[in-house]
Enzyme design. Structure first.
Site, PDB file in Angstrom:
ATOM      1  N   GLU A 174      19.699 -72.754  -2.253  1.00  0.00           N
ATOM      2  CA  GLU A 174      19.551 -74.097  -1.702  1.00  0.00           C
ATOM      3  C   GLU A 174      20.815 -74.836  -2.094  1.00  0.00           C
ATOM      4  OE1 GLU A 174      17.077 -77.248  -3.488  1.00  0.00           O
ATOM      5  OE2 GLU A 174      18.866 -77.983  -2.481  1.00  0.00           O
ATOM      6  N   CYS A 207      19.505 -83.307  -4.138  1.00  0.00           N
ATOM      7  CA  CYS A 207      19.878 -82.590  -2.915  1.00  0.00           C
ATOM      8  C   CYS A 207      19.366 -83.319  -1.676  1.00  0.00           C
ATOM      9  CB  CYS A 207      19.364 -81.168  -2.962  1.00  0.00           C
ATOM     10  SG  CYS A 207      17.709 -81.056  -3.597  1.00  0.00           S
TER      11      CYS A 207
HETATM   12  P1  NAP Z   1      27.504 -75.095  -9.214  1.00  0.00           P
HETATM   13  O1  NAP Z   1      28.950 -75.244  -9.467  1.00  0.00           O
HETATM   14  O2  NAP Z   1      27.084 -74.661  -7.886  1.00  0.00           O
HETATM   15  O3  NAP Z   1      26.948 -74.087 -10.329  1.00  0.00           O
HETATM   16  C1  NAP Z   1      25.601 -73.651 -10.316  1.00  0.00           C
HETATM   17  C2  NAP Z   1      25.494 -72.341 -11.068  1.00  0.00           C
HETATM   18  O4  NAP Z   1      26.254 -71.327 -10.396  1.00  0.00           O
HETATM   19  C3  NAP Z   1      26.034 -72.403 -12.471  1.00  0.00           C
HETATM   20  O5  NAP Z   1      25.238 -71.569 -13.289  1.00  0.00           O
HETATM   21  C4  NAP Z   1      27.417 -71.837 -12.337  1.00  0.00           C
HETATM   22  O6  NAP Z   1      27.834 -71.301 -13.567  1.00  0.00           O
HETATM   23  C5  NAP Z   1      27.226 -70.762 -11.279  1.00  0.00           C
HETATM   24  N1  NAP Z   1      28.446 -70.508 -10.493  1.00  0.00           N
HETATM   25  C6  NAP Z   1      29.289 -71.430 -10.001  1.00  0.00           C
HETATM   26  N2  NAP Z   1      30.256 -70.836  -9.280  1.00  0.00           N
HETATM   27  C7  NAP Z   1      30.011 -69.506  -9.313  1.00  0.00           C
HETATM   28  C8  NAP Z   1      30.657 -68.367  -8.758  1.00  0.00           C
HETATM   29  N3  NAP Z   1      31.743 -68.466  -8.009  1.00  0.00           N
HETATM   30  N4  NAP Z   1      30.120 -67.164  -9.014  1.00  0.00           N
HETATM   31  C9  NAP Z   1      29.014 -67.038  -9.765  1.00  0.00           C
HETATM   32  N5  NAP Z   1      28.357 -68.075 -10.327  1.00  0.00           N
HETATM   33  C10 NAP Z   1      28.843 -69.301 -10.102  1.00  0.00           C
HETATM   34  O7  NAP Z   1      26.708 -76.443  -9.474  1.00  0.00           O
HETATM   35  P2  NAP Z   1      26.843 -77.590 -10.574  1.00  0.00           P
HETATM   36  O8  NAP Z   1      27.648 -77.155 -11.729  1.00  0.00           O
HETATM   37  O9  NAP Z   1      25.471 -77.995 -10.841  1.00  0.00           O
HETATM   38  O10 NAP Z   1      27.542 -78.782  -9.819  1.00  0.00           O
HETATM   39  C11 NAP Z   1      28.714 -78.666  -9.078  1.00  0.00           C
HETATM   40  C12 NAP Z   1      28.492 -79.188  -7.675  1.00  0.00           C
HETATM   41  O11 NAP Z   1      27.374 -78.527  -7.101  1.00  0.00           O
HETATM   42  C13 NAP Z   1      28.118 -80.654  -7.569  1.00  0.00           C
HETATM   43  O12 NAP Z   1      29.225 -81.501  -7.604  1.00  0.00           O
HETATM   44  C14 NAP Z   1      27.383 -80.692  -6.258  1.00  0.00           C
HETATM   45  O13 NAP Z   1      28.288 -80.816  -5.198  1.00  0.00           O
HETATM   46  C15 NAP Z   1      26.698 -79.375  -6.172  1.00  0.00           C
HETATM   47  N6  NAP Z   1      25.249 -79.415  -6.488  1.00  0.00           N
HETATM   48  C16 NAP Z   1      24.389 -79.470  -5.453  1.00  0.00           C
HETATM   49  C17 NAP Z   1      23.032 -79.489  -5.728  1.00  0.00           C
HETATM   50  C18 NAP Z   1      22.051 -79.532  -4.616  1.00  0.00           C
HETATM   51  O14 NAP Z   1      20.866 -79.593  -4.898  1.00  0.00           O
HETATM   52  N7  NAP Z   1      22.463 -79.489  -3.370  1.00  0.00           N
HETATM   53  C19 NAP Z   1      22.549 -79.452  -7.026  1.00  0.00           C
HETATM   54  C20 NAP Z   1      23.467 -79.382  -8.063  1.00  0.00           C
HETATM   55  C21 NAP Z   1      24.813 -79.353  -7.762  1.00  0.00           C
HETATM   56  P3  NAP Z   1      29.374 -71.311 -13.996  1.00  0.00           P
HETATM   57  O15 NAP Z   1      29.871 -72.682 -13.683  1.00  0.00           O
HETATM   58  O16 NAP Z   1      29.350 -70.997 -15.411  1.00  0.00           O
HETATM   59  O17 NAP Z   1      30.010 -70.256 -13.188  1.00  0.00           O
END
Ligand code: NAP
Length: 530
Positions: A265, A302
Site C-alpha cells: 500500500e 495515506c
Molecule cells: P519507506 O521509505 O517507504 O520505508 C518503509 C520500509 O521499507 C522501511 O522499513 C524501509 O527500511 C524499507 N525500504 C525503503 N526502501 C527500500 C528499498 N529500496 N528496498 C528495501 N526496503 C526498503 O517509508 P518511510 O520511511 O515510512 O517514509 C518515507 C516516505 O514514504 C514518506 O515521505 C512518504 O512519502 C511515504 N510513506 C507513505 C505512507 C503511506 O501510507 N502511503 C506511509 C508512510 C510513508 P530502510 O529505510 O531501512 O530501508
C-alpha cells in the site's frame, strides 16, 4: 523494561553480527538508547527457516487456538502499559492520546481477526456434490477451501507505529490465516517494535505455539528488506510506505526464480471534488473539515486529501477565503522523522516553484527544525497546469493540499478521468448536484477503492466492509484490502479436493460440517450438514 536492541527470532534474542544504528527522537532530534542491530544474513535465514518449520504445525491448529493466540497478543500488548506508549511517543513524536487510540485500534484489530476465524466463513468452503449419472461425463465430488500461503514478511509502517507495525493489521491478518510472520521493524521506531515483538513472543510461549511462528528483525538499510523478500522460504509480503520502496520490493519479488505476491500500500492523492451547490451552501463547513483532514497527524496519513477539484467562480473564492482563515489558525507539528520532514519540505518547495501554482495559505508560525516540525500549507492552480505538470500528480506526505480550479463540469470529469489509482475519492454534493455527482462517481469507481459522499477520507474504520486499497500506484493489488476483516484474503489460496474420502478431507469440508461453518453447497449458502 530495558531494551536490548537485538532481533527476536523464533522466541529468542538473536545474537546478530549485523551493523548497528540508533533511533532519533523527532521531538528534539536527540539519539535514543540502545543501539539496534541490523539483521545479518544468518539471522534472516534462521527467521525464515524457523517460520517454515512452524508453518507445518501452525497451519493445522484449530481456528479456536489461533483466535486465542490473537487474543493473548492483544492482552500482552495492553499489559506493556505506559512503557509502550512512552517509547512510541519518544520515537515518533506522536502525542500520547493519539498513541492510546492507536493501541486500542491495534488490540481491536487482533480481536476482530480472532472473531473472524472463530466464525469461520472467511475460509470460503465450497462443496459440489458428485453427479455420477451425468452425461456425457459424470461430475466428480469437488470441495474447496482457502489454505494459508506460508511465511509472510511484513514491513512495519512509520506512520502507525502500532496499528500498521509489528502487531498491526498485516501481522494480525497473516497470523489469523495460519501464516507465520517475520516483521522487518521500521527503523524510525525500533524500541516500540522490540516491545511489541516481546508481547507476541510471550503470547506464543503461553499457548505452546511453535516459536518460529513469529520473528522481528531490525534494519535501517534496504539490504535487510531485500534479503527478506528474496529469501526462498518467504511466500508473501505485506508493506505500507513509499511508492519507491514498495515498487522496489514488488520488482524484487517478481524477479525471484519463484515470484511471490507483494501486497504494498503506497501512494494516493485522495482527490476531493466540490460540486457547485455544496460549495455555495457549505463553504465554511467544508473548509473547516478539509483543514482538519489535511492537518490531522501532521498530514501523515495515506488517506490525507492531497488534491481538491472545484469549478472556478465566486463560491470557490468564498471557500478559499474560509480555507485560508482555517489554515491560518494551525500551528507547526512534529513529523515522524527527519527524512519524512525533509522530503515534505523539498516537495512543497518544488511544487510552489511551478509556474501558475500559487500559495493560498500557510500556518503563520515558522517550523522549528530542531523539533522536526512542518507547517500546513495550501497551493492553488488551474486545470491546464495540473494536467501538464506530472509532479502535481504525486503524493506529498505531510500537511499540504492542492486546489485545482476547473472551468466546467466537463473539465472536472476530464480531470477525474486523468487520475491514476487512488485509495479514496470523495465528492461533496447537495441534491441539485446529484446528477453531476453520479457522472463523477462512475469515473471514480474505476480509480479508487473507497468512494465517499460528503465526507473526508482520513479515518479508516477497521470493520468487515472496509476496503483500504485501490488500483496502482495506491497499491500493487487492487483486489485486496490492507485494513478490515477482508485483509486476511491476502494470505491464502484456494485448494480443491477432488473425490476425497472423508478421512482425507479438512474438517470444514466433511459432510457432517463438525465446525458449523457457513458453506456453499451446490451453489447455496448453508450451515447444514449434508
Ligand atoms: P519507506 O521509505 O517507504 O520505508 C518503509 C520500509 O521499507 C522501511 O522499513 C524501509 O527500511 C524499507 N525500504 C525503503 N526502501 C527500500 C528499498 N529500496 N528496498 C528495501 N526496503 C526498503 O517509508 P518511510 O520511511 O515510512 O517514509 C518515507 C516516505 O514514504 C514518506 O515521505 C512518504 O512519502 C511515504 N510513506 C507513505 C505512507 C503511506 O501510507 N502511503 C506511509 C508512510 C510513508 P530502510 O529505510 O531501512 O530501508
Amino acid at each position: 523494561m530495558s531494551l536490548h536492541g537485538k532481533p527476536i527470532v523464533a522466541g529468542a534474542i538473536f545474537q546478530s553480527s549485523g551493523s548497528t544504528f540508533k533511533a532519533f527522537s523527532p521531538i528534539n532530534t536527540h539519539p535514543l538508547e540502545p543501539l539496534f542491530e541490523n539483521a545479518s544474513a544468518a539471522c534472516i535465514h534462521t527467521a525464515l527457516t524457523s517460520a517454515s518449520e512452524a508453518f507445518r504445525s501452525y497451519r493445522k491448529i484449530s481456528n479456536e487456538q489461533r483466535a486465542s493466540f490473537l487474543d493473548a497478543i492483544a492482552e500482552e500488548i495492553l499489559s506493556l502499559g505506559d512503557t509502550l506508549l512512552e517509547r512510541a511517543n519518544l520515537e515518533t513524536g506522536l502525542p500520547l492520546d493519539r498513541l492510546t487510540g492507536e493501541r486500542g485500534r491495534t488490540v481491536g484489530q487482533l480481536r476482530l481477526f480472532a472473531s473472524v476465524i472463530r466464525e469461520g466463513s472467511w475460509a470460503d468452503a465450497r462443496i459440489d456434490s458428485p453427479l455420477p449419472a451425468r452425461q456425457p461425463l459424470p461430475r466428480p465430488d469437488l470441495r474447496s477451501i482457502l489454505v494459508p500461503i506460508g511465511p509472510v514478511v511484513v514491513f512495519g509502517a512509520s506512520n502507525f507505529p502500532l496499528a500498521f507495525s509489528v502487531a498491526g493489521g498485516d501481522t494480525a491478518s497473516a497470523l489469523a490465516a495460519g501464516c507465520p510472520v517475520i516483521v522487518k521493524g521500521h527503523p524510525a521506531h525500533p524500541g516500540t517494535c522490540e516491545l511489541v515483538a516481546t508481547a507476541i513472543t510471550k503470547a506464543a510461549q503461553q499457548l505452546g505455539i511453535h516459536p518460529g511462528v513469529f520473528s522481528m528483525v531490525h534494519g535501517n538499510t534496504p539490504e535487510v528488506g531485500m534479503a527478506l523478500v528474496s529469501h526462498p522460504l518467504c511466500r508473501a509480503v505485506g508493506f505500507t510506505g513509499s511508492l519507491k520502496a514498495g515498487r522496489a520490493l514488488f520488482d524484487a519479488a517478481h524477479q525471484r526464480p519463484e515470484p511471490i505476491p507483494v501486497f504494498a500500500e503506497m501512494s494516493s492523492l485522495n482527490p476531493i471534488f466540490l460540486l457547485p451547490d455544496a460549495l455555495r451552501t457549505k463553504a465554511a463547513q467544508i473548509a473547516e473539515g478539509l483543514k482538519n483532514s489535511i492537518t490531522i497527524g501532521v498530514g501523515q496519513f495515506c488517506t490525507k486529501p492531497g488534491i481538491v477539484f472545484a469549478q472556478d467562480g465566486p463560491d470557490l473564492q468564498t471557500f478559499l477565503t474560509h480555507l485560508s482563515h482555517s489554515i491560518g489558525s494551525t500551528v507547526p507539528g512534529t513529523m515522524l522523522h527527519s527524512g519524512i520532514r525533509d522530503a515534505f519540505e523539498a516537495a512543497s518547495k518544488q511544487l510552489s516553484k511551478i509556474p501558475r501554482v500559487q500559495l493560498l495559505a500557510r500556518a503563520p508560525h515558522s517550523p522549528d527544525t530542531s523539533k522536526t516540525q512542518a507547517i500546513p500549507l495550501v497551493l492553488v492552480t488551474d486545470s491546464q497546469t495540473f494536467e501538464r505538470e506530472s509532479a502535481l500528480h504525486e503524493e506529498v506526505f505531510g500537511p499540504i493540499t492542492l486546489i485545482v480550479k476547473s472551468a466546467s463540469h466537463e473539465e472536472l470529469l476530464q480531470l477525474a478521468n486523468g487520475l491514476s489509482g487512488q485509495l479514496t475519492a470523495t465528492v461533496h454534493a447537495n441534491e441539485p448536484d446529484m446528477e453531476h455527482a453520479r457522472d463523477l462517481f462512475s469515473v471514480l469507481e474505476q480509480k479508487a477503492g473507497r468512494l465517499l459522499l460528503n465526507g473526508f477520507p482520513t479515518g479508516v474504520e477497521v470493520s468487515h466492509a472496509m476496503h483500504h486499497g485501490g488500483p496502482y500506484p495506491s497499491t500493487t493489488h487492487s483486489r485486496f484490502t490492507s485494513v478490515g476483516a477482508a485483509a486476511i484474503q491476502r494470505w491464502v489460496r484456494p485448494v480443491c479436493f477432488q473425490n476425497f474420502t472423508p478421512d482425507f478431507l479438512p474438517a470444514e469440508l466433511r459432510d457432517a460440517n463438525p465446525t458449523g461453518l457457513m458453506r456453499i453447497f451446490d451453489g447455496q449458502l448453508t450451515r447444514n450438514a449434508i
